[in-house]
Scaffold this motif. Structure first.
Motif, short mmCIF file in Angstrom:
data_model
loop_
_atom_site.label_atom_id
_atom_site.label_comp_id
_atom_site.label_asym_id
_atom_site.label_seq_id
_atom_site.Cartn_x
_atom_site.Cartn_y
_atom_site.Cartn_z
N TRP A 57 14.70 -118.95 8.15
CA TRP A 57 14.76 -118.72 6.71
C TRP A 57 14.20 -119.91 5.92
O TRP A 57 13.77 -119.75 4.77
CB TRP A 57 16.19 -118.44 6.29
N GLY A 59 11.47 -121.31 6.31
CA GLY A 59 10.05 -121.12 6.08
C GLY A 59 9.21 -122.30 6.49
O GLY A 59 9.49 -122.98 7.48
N THR A 63 8.39 -123.92 0.85
CA THR A 63 8.50 -122.49 0.56
C THR A 63 9.32 -121.81 1.65
O THR A 63 8.94 -121.83 2.82
CB THR A 63 7.11 -121.83 0.49
N ASN A 64 10.44 -121.24 1.26
CA ASN A 64 11.28 -120.54 2.24
C ASN A 64 11.19 -119.04 2.02
O ASN A 64 10.49 -118.56 1.12
CB ASN A 64 12.73 -121.04 2.15
N PHE A 65 11.93 -118.31 2.82
CA PHE A 65 11.83 -116.86 2.76
C PHE A 65 12.55 -116.27 1.55
O PHE A 65 12.35 -115.08 1.25
CB PHE A 65 12.36 -116.24 4.05
N PHE A 68 9.57 -115.78 -0.54
CA PHE A 68 8.75 -114.68 -0.03
C PHE A 68 9.37 -113.32 -0.35
O PHE A 68 8.67 -112.38 -0.76
CB PHE A 68 8.57 -114.82 1.48
N VAL A 224 6.40 -111.43 2.17
CA VAL A 224 7.01 -111.71 3.47
C VAL A 224 6.00 -111.55 4.61
O VAL A 224 6.05 -112.28 5.60
CB VAL A 224 8.24 -110.81 3.72
N GLY A 227 4.04 -114.60 4.59
CA GLY A 227 4.90 -115.70 4.99
C GLY A 227 5.11 -115.76 6.49
O GLY A 227 5.09 -116.84 7.09
N VAL A 231 3.86 -118.87 9.05
CA VAL A 231 4.71 -119.57 10.01
C VAL A 231 3.98 -119.74 11.34
O VAL A 231 4.04 -120.80 11.98
CB VAL A 231 6.04 -118.81 10.20
N MET A 246 13.02 -113.59 11.62
CA MET A 246 12.49 -113.24 10.31
C MET A 246 11.84 -111.86 10.31
O MET A 246 11.82 -111.18 9.30
CB MET A 246 11.51 -114.30 9.85
N THR A 250 12.86 -108.88 7.86
CA THR A 250 11.80 -108.27 7.06
C THR A 250 11.83 -106.75 7.12
O THR A 250 11.57 -106.07 6.12
CB THR A 250 10.43 -108.78 7.54
#
Length: 276
Positions: A57, A59, A63-65, A68, A224, A227, A231, A246, A250
């Motif tokens: 999470w 990310g 920037t994290n999820f 996103f 997402v 994102g 990753v 993730m 998602t």
């Protein structure tokens, strides 16, 4: 007869397990160490890893999820609402009104379904570039507002044609105009088809990768799907359990939306094109 039903249940159960296995493997892999993910097809982790979701999470970089997911909702919800509204209005015109060139316009609209997306990708990009819409969500909002997806229009046209015109005439006698007929009579009856449109558009837009990659170049506006790909691109040694974790997070909204609206979705698809 009972034996036949028993065999039917057994066969369907076996096939359901086969189809569910990739999803179950994805979930189990989010709890496995990296070394065990691709070395075994077992669904039960030999060693449980509990922090894959928390680490995933976070990310990449700053920037994290959360960002996103927020961006994805900011993109998906307006697109779904605008698509449903605009497609319904266009379908209403084709299904209930007579005007010059109706057949030609309907044929041209259906013919757009035959165009490969690769044919219009470059002209569309150049057009949006001239409008200064790049790195915004306008390339998604505006086409949705203008009902550019002929599949949804066709779906709704077929459904509206199956609603008896007697209901329109009764509404006119009660004092309804064209807009009143749409709002008070047709929309309640067309709810299953509208739900089908919303589900299709929600899932397609939520999983959109290539188009979003073309138009959005700022990480702070990534969805997402972008994102998840970022990753993979930014890790020297990929932490696959975090990627799997993730991925599970998602797909949960799509699964939840489908099952919550499954009744209307099946009804909308099954009854489209049937005459009332």
């Amino acid at each position: 007869m009972r034996r036949r039903k028993l065999w039917t249940v057994i066969v369907l159960s076996v096939f359901s397990i086969l189809f569910l296995y990739p999803l179950l493997w994805l979930i189990s892999s989010s709890f496995k160490p990296n070394a065990d993910i691709f070395s075994s097809i077992s669904l039960w982790p030999g060693e449980f890893v509990w922090d894959a979701y928390a680490r995933g999470w976070q990310g990449v970089g700053r920037t994290n999820f959360s960002t996103f997911f927020g961006n994805t909702l900011l993109l998906v919800i307006p697109v779904v609402v605008l698509t449903a509204a605009s497609s319904l209005l266009v379908a209403y015109g084709f299904a209930r009104f007579k005007f010059r060139g109706k057949g030609l316009l309907f044929t041209l609209m259906i013919s757009t379904l035959m165009l490969p997306d690769a044919v219009i990708m470059i002209p569309r990009y150049l057009l949006f570039k001239e409008f200064n819409w790049l790195n915004t969500y306008l390339p998604f909002y505006v086409p949705a507002l203008l009902a550019v997806n002929a599949f949804f229009v066709f779906l709704l046209v077929q459904f509206l044609r199956g609603i008896p015109r007697d209901l329109d005439e009764a509404a006119v006698i009660d004092g309804c105009n064209s807009f009143g007929i749409l709002v008070r009579v047709l929309i309640p009856l067309a709810a299953p088809a509208l739900v089908s449109v919303c589900i299709f558009q929600f899932i397609w837009t939520w999983n959109e990768f290539f188009t979003a990659l073309i138009y959005i170049n700022s990480v702070s506006k990534y969805t997402v799907a972008l994102g998840l790909r970022m990753v993979l691109d930014n890790e020297g040694a990929v932490n696959w359990n975090q990627v799997m974790a993730m991925s599970v997070v998602t797909i949960l909204p799509c699964i939840a939306v489908f099952f919550m609206a499954q009744k209307y979705f099946v009804e909308g698809i099954a009854t489209t094109g049937l005459k009332g």
